[in-house]
Write an enzyme that holds these catalytic residues in place. Structure first.
Site, short mmCIF file in Angstrom:
data_model
loop_
_atom_site.label_atom_id
_atom_site.label_comp_id
_atom_site.label_asym_id
_atom_site.label_seq_id
_atom_site.Cartn_x
_atom_site.Cartn_y
_atom_site.Cartn_z
N THR A 80 19.81 63.32 54.61
CA THR A 80 19.81 61.95 54.49
C THR A 80 19.91 61.48 55.93
O THR A 80 20.43 62.23 56.71
CB THR A 80 20.72 61.47 53.35
OG1 THR A 80 22.09 61.37 54.02
CG2 THR A 80 20.73 61.63 52.32
N GLU A 113 16.94 61.73 48.34
CA GLU A 113 17.82 62.20 46.96
C GLU A 113 16.55 62.29 45.79
O GLU A 113 17.29 62.77 44.87
CB GLU A 113 18.93 61.28 46.76
CG GLU A 113 19.99 61.46 47.67
CD GLU A 113 20.00 60.40 48.90
OE1 GLU A 113 18.68 60.04 49.39
OE2 GLU A 113 21.10 60.01 49.54
N LYS A 168 24.66 37.62 52.19
CA LYS A 168 25.13 36.87 51.38
C LYS A 168 25.75 35.45 51.88
O LYS A 168 26.47 35.56 52.79
CB LYS A 168 26.63 37.51 50.36
CG LYS A 168 26.74 36.97 49.28
CD LYS A 168 27.97 37.85 48.67
CE LYS A 168 28.13 37.25 47.25
NZ LYS A 168 29.01 38.12 46.45
N TRP A 226 22.61 35.33 47.16
CA TRP A 226 22.16 36.14 47.91
C TRP A 226 20.70 35.79 48.48
O TRP A 226 19.91 35.11 48.05
CB TRP A 226 21.72 37.51 47.17
CG TRP A 226 22.92 37.93 46.17
CD1 TRP A 226 23.19 37.48 45.04
CD2 TRP A 226 23.75 38.80 46.62
NE1 TRP A 226 24.58 38.24 44.77
CE2 TRP A 226 24.85 39.16 45.75
CE3 TRP A 226 23.72 39.65 47.78
CZ2 TRP A 226 25.81 39.72 45.95
CZ3 TRP A 226 25.02 40.55 48.02
CH2 TRP A 226 25.96 40.60 47.07
P1 AMP Z 1 14.93 58.22 53.10
O1 AMP Z 1 15.78 58.94 52.20
O2 AMP Z 1 14.94 58.17 54.52
O3 AMP Z 1 13.53 58.47 52.60
O4 AMP Z 1 15.04 56.64 52.55
C1 AMP Z 1 14.99 56.01 51.42
C2 AMP Z 1 15.22 54.53 51.51
O5 AMP Z 1 13.96 53.93 52.00
C3 AMP Z 1 15.18 53.77 50.03
O6 AMP Z 1 16.51 54.09 49.44
C4 AMP Z 1 14.80 52.55 50.40
O7 AMP Z 1 15.78 51.92 50.85
C5 AMP Z 1 13.61 52.70 51.30
N1 AMP Z 1 12.46 52.77 50.81
C6 AMP Z 1 11.67 53.63 50.27
N2 AMP Z 1 10.41 53.37 49.95
C7 AMP Z 1 10.24 52.19 50.00
C8 AMP Z 1 9.22 51.20 49.55
N3 AMP Z 1 8.41 51.32 49.19
N4 AMP Z 1 9.80 49.67 49.84
C9 AMP Z 1 11.19 49.38 50.37
N5 AMP Z 1 12.07 50.32 50.58
C10 AMP Z 1 11.81 51.65 50.83
#
Ligand code: AMP
Length: 582
Positions: A224, A369, A479, A484
């Site tokens: 991650t 994940e 917040k 929010w």
């Molecule tokens: P990663 O594990 O680096 O791919 O990051 C995942 C995170 O990216 C998710 O938990 C979201 O917060 C953000 N994310 C992925 N796709 C989107 C989307 N289409 N719109 C908004 N946030 C997104």
């Protein structure tokens, strides 16, 4: 053999009572991940293992002439699936000759290119685990990840070898480095032995007896992004990658097909390039790998030259593309049928802007994940007759969960499940066959799982049609005086201003309201914009108390290793410079 063993095990276990939960639309779901009791009336279907080996065999037999293209500094390097798989077999044999065994981690530190694609099959199909390293990570995180995974071999693109030299103190488990796409030797002392990739292939036996794999064997691992603490490893199985690949080819998701010319701009080190390499080989798409050439002009040119039909990337890529095509009229992109946009929210103005050039964006959401595809924003049949602006309301959301993914939202404070009214927002929780059930070296972090659901840390609404809209990460919501404010929605609206290229909004502490929004705005090239213009634009579009307390123009927005706004860094930078309420 292995799957027969599993069946016998399942038959001797007492199944736990199924868990059920009411979902937001009033229906009830029964959790399906627990082992099931022996059936009362047995089905007669084969228990065929879902492994990437099947995808490899299929591509080899059915699509030998389909092209694989990699961009070079000038021109392209071209090969075919047919020419590639004998090399994949030699790579697997070479790994076995080096003593790589089932379950060993073999890493890649590479751009999107055909050699990386070869390793996507050679490593897992011989039983080892493909560990894709993120080449944009700071040295200390890269070193941590290599030693945490205990990688035994690293395949590296020649120009990235210096990154490994920087972390040589963390290479204790690494026996061998194999350099691809150019010749490079290291002058750093105490580095593992360095071999040339083409020599490695030439010296390996031409044939290899592929092992029988269990579908639950590990296929790959990714870490991650690690916004807090060290990154965590997620380990995908053959089964999860296989099912996810099928999902990518479904007509109502991304619909990747053998007719496609696919351009995966999303890095191959970022969540398996969204599963595109597996899905493309499954259906026989031609693939155009951009390598490290991701400048929007080059991307637009290659779309024209190779008649690309489909491409996947983060919003930053598409914002760049839009700027290029607005200026150039020598490009014919009529071959493109869709662009998948994920990784962060696609601003509505971006979708609208690309529609204008007949380049429809499909908005998708997922995370490391979740393999990653969780939701896709395709219009359901009952929404297709809506006026264009109303359709956009749905397309700009992150969409519906794809088949096999269950999704719900729960109250951030109480954990209670929330209704699907498009208003209530809470944490997104998911479960399904390609959602992680634990982390490597951290099998049951209590804060990440609840009753068999994975807690994503994203905050969203779900509307009565079942479309989710991400409003924030739990750590990014603002917040203000107990209410929010969605930083993502504010950003999306500001990016709709015709003079704005990018905008990021974060919370800063406020003596009276606890937190208030602050926006950083980057104007388009050759344009200026003032804070007053942004405030005026927002006044008619958001509630008064959502208006940012401060708008900073022209400060560069820090980005993460995969091109998203790095709000943690931005917050820290602004906290030094901006004091609200003084
Ligand atoms: P990663 O594990 O680096 O791919 O990051 C995942 C995170 O990216 C998710 O938990 C979201 O917060 C953000 N994310 C992925 N796709 C989107 C989307 N289409 N719109 C908004 N946030 C997104």
């Amino acid at each position: 053999m292995a799957f027969f063993r599993r069946n016998r095990q399942a038959a001797t276990q007492t199944p736990p009572a199924p868990t059920s939960s009411a979902i937001g639309n009033g229906a009830t779901l029964v959790a399906s991940s627990a082992p099931t009791a022996p059936p009362i009336f047995a089905a007669t279907m084969m228990d065929y293992p879902l492994t990437i080996q099947h995808i490899m065999e299929r591509a080899k037999r059915y699509f030998p002439n389909r092209e694989l293209v990699t961009l070079l500094a000038e021109g392209t390097e071209r090969t075919t699936y047919g020419a590639m798989f004998p090399r994949v077999e030699r790579l697997a044999a070479g790994l076995a000759k080096l003593g790589i065994k089932k379950g060993d981690r073999v890493a890649t530190l590479a751009w999107n290119n055909t050699r990386h694609f070869e390793l996507y099959f050679a490593i897992p199909c011989m039983g080892a685990v493909l560990h894709t390293l993120n080449l944009r990570l700071p040295a200390e995180q890269l070193g941590f990840i290599i030693s945490d995974a205990a990688d035994s071999i690293i395949f590296v693109d020649a120009d990235l070898l210096p990154l490994l030299e920087k972390v040589q103190a963390s290479l204790g488990s690494v026996r061998q480095i194999v350099v691809m796409n150019g010749s490079a030797m290291t002058s750093a002392p105490n580095m593992p032995q360095v071999l040339d990739y083409e020599q490695f292939i030439a010296d390996a036996p031409a044939t290899f007896a592929w092992p029988t794999l269990d579908e639950r064997d590990a296929v790959a691992m990714c870490y991650t992004s690690g916004t807090t603490g060290n990154p965590k490893g997620v380990v995908y199985s053959h089964r999860s990658a296989f099912l996810h690949a099928i999902s990518v080819t479904q007509a109502d998701t991304i619909a990747l097909s053998g007719n496609d010319v696919a351009l995966p701009i999303v890095p191959m080190f970022h969540v398996n390039a969204w599963g595109l390499p597996h899905a493309a080989a499954m259906v026989g798409s031609k693939i155009v790998f951009p390598n490290k050439y991701m400048d929007p002009n080059r991307i637009a040119q290659v779309m024209h030259d190779e008649k690309v039909t489909f491409a996947g990337g983060v919003p930053t890529i598409w914002i760049g593309l839009l700027q290029v095509i607005a200026k150039r009229n020598d490009l014919d992109l009529s071959s493109v049928t869709r662009l998948v946009c994920g990784g962060s929210a696609a601003p509505r103005s971006l979708i609208e802007g690309l529609d204008h050039f007949n380049l429809p964006i499909i908005h998708a959401w997922g995370m490391t994940e979740t393999s990653p595809i969780g939701t896709v924003a395709r219009l359901k049949s009952n929404l297709q007759g809506l006026p264009y602006q109303e359709q956009l309301n749905y397309r700009a959301k992150q969409g519906m969960p794809v088949a096999l993914v269950d999704l719900r939202i729960t109250d951030i404070d109480t954990g209670k499940e929330l209704p699907w009214d498009g208003v209530a927002f809470g944490e997104v929780q998911v479960r399904g066959p390609w959602i992680t059930g634990s982390y490597y070296h951290d099998t049951n972090p209590a804060d990440k799982f609840v009753d068999g659901w994975f807690r994503t840390g994203d905050v969203a609404t779900i509307d009565p049609e079942g479309y989710i809209e991400i409003v924030d990460r739990t750590k990014d919501v603002i917040k203000s005086g107990g209410e929010w404010i969605s930083s993502v929605q504010l950003e999306s609206i500001i990016m709709g201003h015709p003079k704005v290229l990018e905008a990021a909004v974060v919370a800063l502490p406020h003596p009276k309201w606890q937190e208030r929004p602050v926006a950083v705005v980057v104007p388009k090239a050759d344009t200026t914009v003032t804070p007053e213009e942004i405030q005026e634009y927002l006044q008619t579009r958001v509630a008064k108390w959502w208006l940012p307390d401060k708008i900073i123009i022209g400060m560069p927005i820090p980005k993460t290793s995969v091109g998203k706004f790095d709000k943690k860094v931005l917050r820290a930078q602004l906290a030094q410079e901006v004091k609200l309420g003084e």
